[in-house]
Design a protein around this motif. Structure first.
Motif, mmCIF file in Angstrom:
data_model
loop_
_atom_site.group_PDB
_atom_site.id
_atom_site.type_symbol
_atom_site.label_atom_id
_atom_site.label_comp_id
_atom_site.label_asym_id
_atom_site.label_seq_id
_atom_site.Cartn_x
_atom_site.Cartn_y
_atom_site.Cartn_z
ATOM 1 N N GLU A 84 0.816 -1.220 0.000
ATOM 2 C CA GLU A 84 0.000 0.000 0.000
ATOM 3 C C GLU A 84 0.849 1.269 0.000
ATOM 4 N N ASP A 85 1.966 1.253 0.740
ATOM 5 C CA ASP A 85 2.727 2.493 0.953
ATOM 6 C C ASP A 85 3.951 2.660 0.061
ATOM 7 N N HIS A 86 4.515 1.554 -0.403
ATOM 8 C CA HIS A 86 5.798 1.642 -1.104
ATOM 9 C C HIS A 86 5.833 0.915 -2.457
ATOM 10 N N CYS A 87 5.292 -0.284 -2.503
ATOM 11 C CA CYS A 87 5.497 -1.126 -3.694
ATOM 12 C C CYS A 87 4.914 -0.511 -4.965
ATOM 13 N N TRP A 88 3.848 0.230 -4.827
ATOM 14 C CA TRP A 88 3.197 0.783 -6.020
ATOM 15 C C TRP A 88 4.092 1.753 -6.775
ATOM 16 N N LYS A 89 5.049 2.378 -6.086
ATOM 17 C CA LYS A 89 5.950 3.330 -6.744
ATOM 18 C C LYS A 89 7.326 2.733 -7.037
ATOM 19 N N CYS A 90 7.484 1.433 -6.802
ATOM 20 C CA CYS A 90 8.767 0.764 -7.045
ATOM 21 C C CYS A 90 8.850 0.289 -8.496
ATOM 22 N N PRO A 91 9.994 0.486 -9.166
ATOM 23 C CA PRO A 91 10.142 0.016 -10.557
ATOM 24 C C PRO A 91 9.939 -1.486 -10.706
ATOM 25 N N MET A 92 10.123 -2.236 -9.611
ATOM 26 C CA MET A 92 9.974 -3.703 -9.683
ATOM 27 C C MET A 92 8.544 -4.146 -9.378
ATOM 28 N N HIS A 93 7.630 -3.190 -9.251
ATOM 29 C CA HIS A 93 6.260 -3.543 -8.848
ATOM 30 C C HIS A 93 5.639 -4.570 -9.788
ATOM 31 N N SER A 94 5.868 -4.402 -11.071
ATOM 32 C CA SER A 94 5.243 -5.303 -12.051
ATOM 33 C C SER A 94 5.825 -6.708 -12.008
ATOM 34 N N THR A 95 7.039 -6.839 -11.458
ATOM 35 C CA THR A 95 7.673 -8.172 -11.407
ATOM 36 C C THR A 95 7.865 -8.674 -9.979
ATOM 37 N N SER A 96 7.222 -8.026 -9.002
ATOM 38 C CA SER A 96 7.449 -8.390 -7.595
ATOM 39 C C SER A 96 7.030 -9.818 -7.274
ATOM 40 N N ASN A 97 6.054 -10.334 -8.018
ATOM 41 C CA ASN A 97 5.645 -11.726 -7.782
ATOM 42 C C ASN A 97 6.749 -12.707 -8.133
ATOM 43 N N GLN A 98 7.593 -12.340 -9.104
ATOM 44 C CA GLN A 98 8.723 -13.209 -9.468
ATOM 45 C C GLN A 98 9.939 -12.925 -8.576
ATOM 46 N N ALA A 99 10.159 -11.663 -8.249
ATOM 47 C CA ALA A 99 11.340 -11.302 -7.457
ATOM 48 C C ALA A 99 11.161 -11.611 -5.975
ATOM 49 N N ASN A 100 9.910 -11.658 -5.510
ATOM 50 C CA ASN A 100 9.617 -11.913 -4.089
ATOM 51 C C ASN A 100 10.299 -10.901 -3.171
ATOM 52 N N CYS A 101 10.512 -9.680 -3.669
ATOM 53 C CA CYS A 101 11.230 -8.683 -2.878
ATOM 54 C C CYS A 101 10.427 -8.241 -1.661
ATOM 55 N N LYS A 102 9.100 -8.192 -1.816
ATOM 56 C CA LYS A 102 8.251 -7.774 -0.698
ATOM 57 C C LYS A 102 8.346 -8.774 0.455
ATOM 58 N N GLU A 103 8.328 -10.061 0.130
ATOM 59 C CA GLU A 103 8.418 -11.096 1.152
ATOM 60 C C GLU A 103 9.757 -11.051 1.880
ATOM 61 N N VAL A 104 10.834 -10.873 1.105
ATOM 62 C CA VAL A 104 12.174 -10.858 1.692
ATOM 63 C C VAL A 104 12.364 -9.623 2.571
ATOM 64 N N HIS A 105 11.908 -8.468 2.090
ATOM 65 C CA HIS A 105 12.078 -7.225 2.859
ATOM 66 C C HIS A 105 11.320 -7.300 4.181
ATOM 67 N N ALA A 106 10.098 -7.799 4.158
ATOM 68 C CA ALA A 106 9.304 -7.927 5.385
ATOM 69 C C ALA A 106 9.956 -8.902 6.348
ATOM 70 N N TRP A 107 10.515 -9.986 5.830
ATOM 71 C CA TRP A 107 11.188 -10.992 6.661
ATOM 72 C C TRP A 107 12.377 -10.358 7.387
ATOM 73 N N LEU A 108 13.210 -9.624 6.633
ATOM 74 C CA LEU A 108 14.383 -8.993 7.229
ATOM 75 C C LEU A 108 13.994 -7.969 8.286
ATOM 76 N N LYS A 109 12.957 -7.195 8.014
ATOM 77 C CA LYS A 109 12.534 -6.155 8.948
ATOM 78 C C LYS A 109 11.987 -6.743 10.243
#
Length: 200
Positions: free
Chosen positions: A28-53
């Motif tokens: 809601e707050d960040h991913c929509w403005k990220c250049p990787m938003h369209s490929t986030s399902n493949q990159a899994n960056c959201k899952e990894v970032h939340a895990w680290l945090k």
């Protein structure tokens, strides 16, 4: 189920819920403005970032609780025991692990510049006269405790062991400069200084 096990189970469920909330917040707050938003399902960056945090928040929360009403010596001993147990568990599968680092300026004068050092990481024992790698800053910042290793990028410097002794539940090392440090804080021990002509 005992109280200890129940508390851990409740924490695990709570952590899972908070993890999902973090991912939703990222969306809601960040991913929509990220250049990787369209490929986030493949990159899994959201899952990894939340895990680290959430892992960092857990470690810092535990540390804040531990440090209440504790002296610096007690905090040092608790941290050293934590590292001791962590390294012991990891070293069951890494007994033969060695690291080679290339020296630059800033090493002791008896180590030639541009030579190479063969390092045994996280040694369980050190002895008088050993050349060891210790955290650059003592006492260590809490963030370094959880990196806990040379490969994780913990800043270090080289020192020579002047004395090794036992105090309380821990082994300590005293460098020739007079710095006292628990052995579990040692990032590595130099096994051999290799030919400075060695190519990397």
């Amino acid at each position: 189920m005992g109280e200890f096990s129940k508390t851990l189970e409740d924490f695990q469920k709570s952590a899972g819920r908070d993890y999902r909330k973090l991912m939703n917040s990222l969306e809601e707050d960040h991913c929509w403005k990220c250049p990787m938003h369209s490929t986030s399902n493949q990159a899994n960056c959201k899952e990894v970032h939340a895990w680290l945090k959430i892992q960092k928040a857990l470690e810092e929360g535990v540390w804040e609780n531990i440090r209440e009403n504790r002296s610096e010596d007690e905090l040092e001993a608790i941290t050293a025991r934590f590292l001791e147990k962590r390294f012991k568990k990891e070293n069951r599968h890494q007994d033969e692990t060695l690291i080679i680092i290339k020296t630059k300026n800033g090493f002791p004068p008896d180590i030639p510049e541009n030579s190479a050092l063969l390092i045994k990481p996280q040694p369980q024992k050190v002895k008088k006269g050993d050349l060891v790698l210790i955290p650059l800053e003592m006492p260590c910042p809490v963030s370094w405790f959880f990196k806990a290793g040379l490969c994780a990028g913990v800043p270090f410097r080289v020192a020579r062991a002047g004395k090794v002794y036992h105090r309380g539940a821990l082994w300590y090392l005293k460098t020739v400069e007079g710095l006292e440090i628990p052995v579990p804080f040692i990032l590595g021990v130099v096994l051999q200084v290799l030919d400075k002509k060695l190519q990397f």
